[in-house]
Design a protein around this motif. Structure first.
Motif, PDB file in Angstrom:
ATOM      1  N   GLU A   1      55.707  53.075  64.306  1.00 25.31           N
ATOM      2  CA  GLU A   1      55.023  51.865  63.864  1.00 25.31           C
ATOM      3  C   GLU A   1      55.861  50.591  63.996  1.00 25.31           C
ATOM      4  OE1 GLU A   1      51.874  51.583  62.755  1.00 25.31           O
ATOM      5  OE2 GLU A   1      51.466  53.711  63.084  1.00 25.31           O
ATOM      6  N   THR A   2      57.163  50.710  64.210  1.00 22.91           N
ATOM      7  CA  THR A   2      58.015  49.526  64.301  1.00 22.91           C
ATOM      8  C   THR A   2      58.917  49.637  65.528  1.00 22.91           C
ATOM      9  OG1 THR A   2      60.013  50.304  63.124  1.00 22.91           O
ATOM     10  CG2 THR A   2      58.131  49.652  61.765  1.00 22.91           C
ATOM     11  N   ASP A   3      59.508  48.522  65.874  1.00 22.26           N
ATOM     12  CA  ASP A   3      60.504  48.526  66.950  1.00 22.26           C
ATOM     13  C   ASP A   3      61.917  48.389  66.374  1.00 22.26           C
ATOM     14  OD1 ASP A   3      60.435  45.928  66.092  1.00 22.26           O
ATOM     15  OD2 ASP A   3      59.987  45.038  68.054  1.00 22.26           O
ATOM     16  N   ALA A   4      62.061  48.780  65.119  1.00 22.11           N
ATOM     17  CA  ALA A   4      63.350  48.676  64.435  1.00 22.11           C
ATOM     18  C   ALA A   4      64.318  49.735  64.939  1.00 22.11           C
ATOM     19  CB  ALA A   4      63.155  48.830  62.931  1.00 22.11           C
TER      20      ALA A   4
ATOM     21  N   ARG B   1      57.373  46.837  58.170  1.00 21.55           N
ATOM     22  CA  ARG B   1      56.720  46.757  59.478  1.00 21.55           C
ATOM     23  C   ARG B   1      56.133  45.372  59.728  1.00 21.55           C
ATOM     24  NH1 ARG B   1      51.060  49.672  60.199  1.00 21.55           N
ATOM     25  NH2 ARG B   1      50.539  47.817  58.949  1.00 21.55           N
ATOM     26  N   ASP B   2      55.487  44.790  58.719  1.00 19.14           N
ATOM     27  CA  ASP B   2      54.688  43.584  58.921  1.00 19.14           C
ATOM     28  C   ASP B   2      55.467  42.292  58.803  1.00 19.14           C
ATOM     29  OD1 ASP B   2      52.562  45.316  59.206  1.00 19.14           O
ATOM     30  OD2 ASP B   2      51.858  45.063  57.141  1.00 19.14           O
TER      31      ASP B   2
ATOM     32  N   LEU C   1      58.370  55.232  61.041  1.00 23.00           N
ATOM     33  CA  LEU C   1      59.107  54.019  61.382  1.00 23.00           C
ATOM     34  C   LEU C   1      59.323  53.901  62.887  1.00 23.00           C
ATOM     35  CD1 LEU C   1      61.733  54.114  58.502  1.00 23.00           C
ATOM     36  CD2 LEU C   1      60.001  52.337  58.816  1.00 23.00           C
TER      37      LEU C   1
ATOM     38  N   LYS D   1      65.957  45.574  61.239  1.00 25.87           N
ATOM     39  CA  LYS D   1      65.365  44.660  62.209  1.00 25.87           C
ATOM     40  C   LYS D   1      65.701  43.231  61.803  1.00 25.87           C
ATOM     41  CE  LYS D   1      60.664  43.750  60.501  1.00 25.87           C
ATOM     42  NZ  LYS D   1      59.233  43.876  60.824  1.00 25.87           N
TER      43      LYS D   1
ATOM     44  N   ARG E   1      56.767  41.839  51.273  1.00 24.15           N
ATOM     45  CA  ARG E   1      56.645  41.070  52.523  1.00 24.15           C
ATOM     46  C   ARG E   1      57.075  39.628  52.298  1.00 24.15           C
ATOM     47  NH1 ARG E   1      53.787  37.441  54.774  1.00 24.15           N
ATOM     48  NH2 ARG E   1      52.413  37.243  52.954  1.00 24.15           N
TER      49      ARG E   1
END
Length: 373
Positions: free
Chosen positions: A33-36, A121-122, A30, A50, A363
């Motif tokens: 792969e994410t900016d959370a 993530r997406d 996480l 996020k 998603r």
């Protein structure tokens, strides 16, 4: 990274006694792969956030990264003591064949976890989006309870436990309710005496059997959800008493497995109206019911758009972490790839096509709720 690759990585990590390595992997993925905003709490839960904050309604994608103990065939180097770690294995076996992934935790529930991680993530979320992977689900919701006690309180949650093939083959449904489980011990006490002078004592087994008869006569409650009747159940499962063939027993106890439904409980406490009979609750896993029809319908619409079949609103027979969340005020539904009878088996597996379906559904829900109302 594909959902197959991520599921493989997760399933290969032992997590039946110690979830640390699996939690490390989820947390690192996480962060990479994410900016959370990602954090690991004291219990070992991994929680990421996020999207809009503060006043936004919150949707959580919820799973767990612990598993039950694997079969020997599901462990790499199972016979090599020198290669074993504190969790009993260097890694778990993962195999792919006939469109399915096989391995301990593939169905329950690292496949769903991988789908939720990728969807998290997406997605460009409609509100605040939370990802949560709990520890200790298999031992009574340890991680979920810790998170809730520490303030984890999303408005809505999609819990990735199994809901596939409930209404029909190759359909992933949306479960809007499930039963809970209350496990109890009922103890009857008497007075010991020699069996040749039985009237000098009080037979605890006789008192216990009177309590068993009372339990058998109780009417468990039932509730109707999504057009289905969810029935409670009471089952006496174990009994133990006495010390010798020629001794009037001074103590006898039995256990009761109770499947609970949202709302009333069976009045098990009535056994304490009997002389010298005590009732103790050993475990109480709460049931779940989604009372927000709009949320359930929104998830159903997302599920319908992600598959060729026609998903339905259904109920589940067993408890999950959704029960703890619902008890705390979160509106929950369950949507995940595991099929009835697949979890905890020696050849546990999950459909790759259904993993993709779940990833897409998660998603869609994240991007459409709460604005879908």
């Amino acid at each position: 990274m594909s959902v197959v690759e991520l599921t493989r990585d997760l399933v290969s990590i032992p997590s039946h006694e110690d979830e640390t390595a699996a939690g490390d992997f989820v947390e690192a993925w996480l962060r990479r792969e994410t900016d959370a905003e990602v954090r690991r709490d004291e219990a070992g839960n991994v929680i990421a956030r996020k999207g809009t904050g503060a006043d936004a309604e919150t949707l959580a994608l919820v799973g767990h990264h612990d598993v039950v103990e694997p079969a020997e065939s599901q462990v790499v180097n199972a016979g090599d003591d020198a290669a074993r770690t504190g969790d009993g294995a260097t890694e778990y076996v993962v195999a792919e064949r006939d469109g399915r992934l096989y391995g301990r935790g593939a169905a329950d529930m690292k496949g769903a976890l991988a789908a939720a991680m990728l969807a998290f993530r997406d997605a460009t979320p409609a509100g605040e989006l939370v990802f949560a992977s709990f520890v200790g689900e298999e031992v009574g919701g340890v991680g979920a309870r810790h998170a809730i006690e520490s303030g984890f309180a999303p408005d809505y949650a999609v819990v990735g436990e199994g809901s596939t093939n409930y209404s029909g083959p190759d359909v992933t449904d949306v479960a809007v309710a499930h039963k809970g489980r209350r496990g109890s011990t009922i103890t009857a006490r008497g007075q010991a005496a020699h069996a040749s002078e039985a009237d000098a004592g009080e037979n605890a087994i006789y008192r216990a059997t009177a309590a068993v008869d009372l339990v058998r006569d109780l009417e468990p409650p039932s509730v109707k959800v999504a057009g289905e009747r969810l029935d409670g159940r009471l089952t006496v499962t174990e009994i133990e008493g006495g010390s010798a063939m020629n001794v009037v027993p001074a103590r006898c106890e039995f256990t009761v497995d109770e499947r609970t439904v949202p709302g009333e409980r069976a009045p098990l406490g009535r056994v304490e109206e009997l002389e010298d009979v005590e009732w103790r609750v050993d475990q109480d896993l709460p049931p779940m019911r989604c009372d927000d029809r709009a949320f359930a319908e929104a998830v159903l619409a997302a599920a319908d758009g992600a598959q060729d079949g026609e998903p339905e609103l259904v109920t589940k027979p067993h408890a999950t972490d959704a029960g703890w969340l619902a008890e705390a005020g979160t509106e929950c539904v369950i949507y995940g790839p595991s099929e009835p009878g697949e979890a905890h088996t020696d050849d546990e597996s999950v459909s790759i096509a259904v993993l993709e379906r779940c990833r897409e559904t998660y998603r869609r829900v994240a991007e459409e709720w709460p604005t879908a109302r």
